[in-house]
Write an enzyme that holds these catalytic residues in place. Sequence first.
Site, PDB file in Angstrom:
ATOM      1  N   GLY A   1      26.306 -43.014  -9.220  1.00 48.05           N
ATOM      2  CA  GLY A   1      26.713 -41.734  -8.608  1.00 48.05           C
ATOM      3  C   GLY A   1      26.664 -40.637  -9.658  1.00 48.05           C
ATOM      4  N   GLY A   2      25.592 -40.668 -10.457  1.00 47.56           N
ATOM      5  CA  GLY A   2      25.527 -39.822 -11.660  1.00 47.56           C
ATOM      6  C   GLY A   2      24.953 -38.434 -11.447  1.00 47.56           C
TER       7      GLY A   2
ATOM      8  N   ASP B   1      21.879 -42.339  -7.666  1.00 43.26           N
ATOM      9  CA  ASP B   1      22.584 -41.453  -6.732  1.00 43.26           C
ATOM     10  C   ASP B   1      21.820 -41.519  -5.409  1.00 43.26           C
ATOM     11  OD1 ASP B   1      24.032 -39.085  -5.527  1.00 43.26           O
ATOM     12  OD2 ASP B   1      24.769 -38.902  -7.562  1.00 43.26           O
TER      13      ASP B   1
ATOM     14  N   ARG C   1      31.462 -41.442 -13.383  1.00 44.80           N
ATOM     15  CA  ARG C   1      32.275 -40.265 -13.697  1.00 44.80           C
ATOM     16  C   ARG C   1      32.561 -39.487 -12.419  1.00 44.80           C
ATOM     17  NH1 ARG C   1      31.148 -34.768 -17.165  1.00 44.80           N
ATOM     18  NH2 ARG C   1      30.316 -34.093 -15.175  1.00 44.80           N
TER      19      ARG C   1
ATOM     20  N   HIS D   1      37.255 -40.771  -7.585  1.00 43.53           N
ATOM     21  CA  HIS D   1      38.250 -39.796  -7.104  1.00 43.53           C
ATOM     22  C   HIS D   1      37.827 -39.127  -5.791  1.00 43.53           C
ATOM     23  CE1 HIS D   1      36.847 -35.685  -8.977  1.00 43.53           C
ATOM     24  NE2 HIS D   1      35.861 -36.288  -8.358  1.00 43.53           N
TER      25      HIS D   1
ATOM     26  N   ASP E   1      22.501 -46.174  -2.740  1.00 39.57           N
ATOM     27  CA  ASP E   1      23.752 -45.882  -2.041  1.00 39.57           C
ATOM     28  C   ASP E   1      24.798 -46.874  -2.554  1.00 39.57           C
ATOM     29  OD1 ASP E   1      25.863 -45.866  -0.274  1.00 39.57           O
ATOM     30  OD2 ASP E   1      24.618 -45.754   1.530  1.00 39.57           O
ATOM     31  N   PHE E   2      25.853 -46.360  -3.171  1.00 39.03           N
ATOM     32  CA  PHE E   2      26.796 -47.301  -3.804  1.00 39.03           C
ATOM     33  C   PHE E   2      27.676 -48.070  -2.819  1.00 39.03           C
ATOM     34  CE2 PHE E   2      28.890 -43.121  -5.447  1.00 39.03           C
ATOM     35  CZ  PHE E   2      29.626 -42.917  -4.285  1.00 39.03           C
TER      36      PHE E   2
END
Length: 392
Positions: free
Chosen positions: A229-230, A254, A294, A298, A278-279
């Site tokens: 997801g960078g 990503d 990073r 959240h 897709d994570f």
Amino acid sequence: MAPSITADSLLQLAQKPPQDARERFALYEAARRLMLSVEDPMSVGSRVTAAGVSQVAIDLKIFELLANEPSKHWSVGELEKHTGAQASLLDRLMRNLAVNNLVLEVAHATYSASHLTARCASKAFSAGLAHSKNVIWPGLQVLPTFLAENGYRNPNDHVKSACMRGVGFDGDVMAYLRENPEKAAASYAFMAENKKEAPKWVDGKVPTTDLVLSKEEVADGRVMAVDVGGGSGHQCEAIRKAFPHLKGRVLVEDLPFMVNRIDKEHARAIDFEVVAHDFFKPQPVISAKVYYMRNVIHDWDDERASAILKHTREAMAKDSVLFIDEIILPEFGASTRQVHMDLAVMVFAGAMERTNGQWKNLLGSNGFQIRDVWVYDEQLGAAVIAAVPTSE
Ligand SMILES: C[S@@+](CC[C@H](N)C(=O)[O-])C[C@H]1O[C@@H](n2cnc3c(N)ncnc32)[C@H](O)[C@@H]1O
């Protein structure tokens, strides 16, 4: 008031603040609390108007103008010549910026740069404001109704977030950004610019031991680090630039619409690979030495965060390490920026910033234990949490 502290002594301090970053932050927090404790209750509402006026100042290039000649005093007449806006309007806007210290009011209808003006002229500031204007403000606007309707429960739905309701979109935040490329570009710029000026995890506080590969592993093509997801891959670039001696492949992953924006020539020149992934699906990069994330977790409630962690854990080798680069909220006394970030992810994605205890629970319930925590930005509480799979 303690007898040695007077309004005059505080003003003197304001004119010559200390240079040390830690001391400045402690003073900022103390002064903020002082300000709030002595503030006239009727002034509370006026604090929130600064952002809209800042956007006008950005559009008119006022911050740039003042920051380029920091000692010059500008009359509103001169500003009118440079911006094309009416002098009498400029005076009203400038004095609003001045009460927020974004510029200085030096005489009647005359302004100059404050210590914040150059920052307001930066790309990071305008990208942050654009991102806020596009998605965060619409979410904040509907937050009271939104929370009343959901029975005042912690929001935990990425699709039905306050922001998506605010912008009137029936889908999740990522779909919204995909369908609104100019808004995605602003968010993208915000993510990339946001921390450029802030302390960075690659600046020496986080040891590189976990990123070192043996000759055999390098020859095998083992991945040294994958930035999950960078976004634009700026952290891959940061790794390559900060640790040029490290060997092994570096990858950014990503969603397709995000990685398609990456300049592949640039990525090749810096030496990182770009993978659309897709994570929420199984992690295709198996046995990387470090999985780095990073500001990813959240954006998600515990259930979806667990799904991301599970896929990561399944891909990890015995000696793989997960680096989670996020804010760790203090259990008590969070700062302005921290509560702001927490609220932003709440309205943006029904998500949350987490305390140390919450990180421990989330990671523990997904088969990880925290091995190390390196705080690299004390003011924000930004840290790299190194987590390893719990031994069965
Ligand atoms: C807050 S941004 C952080 C980006 C980057 N790691 C950084 O620190 O600047 C969250 C990132 O997660 C990505 N993302 C969201 N959903 C995703 C998914 N299902 N699979 C992969 N990436 C996703 C977004 O495209 C975005 O780049």
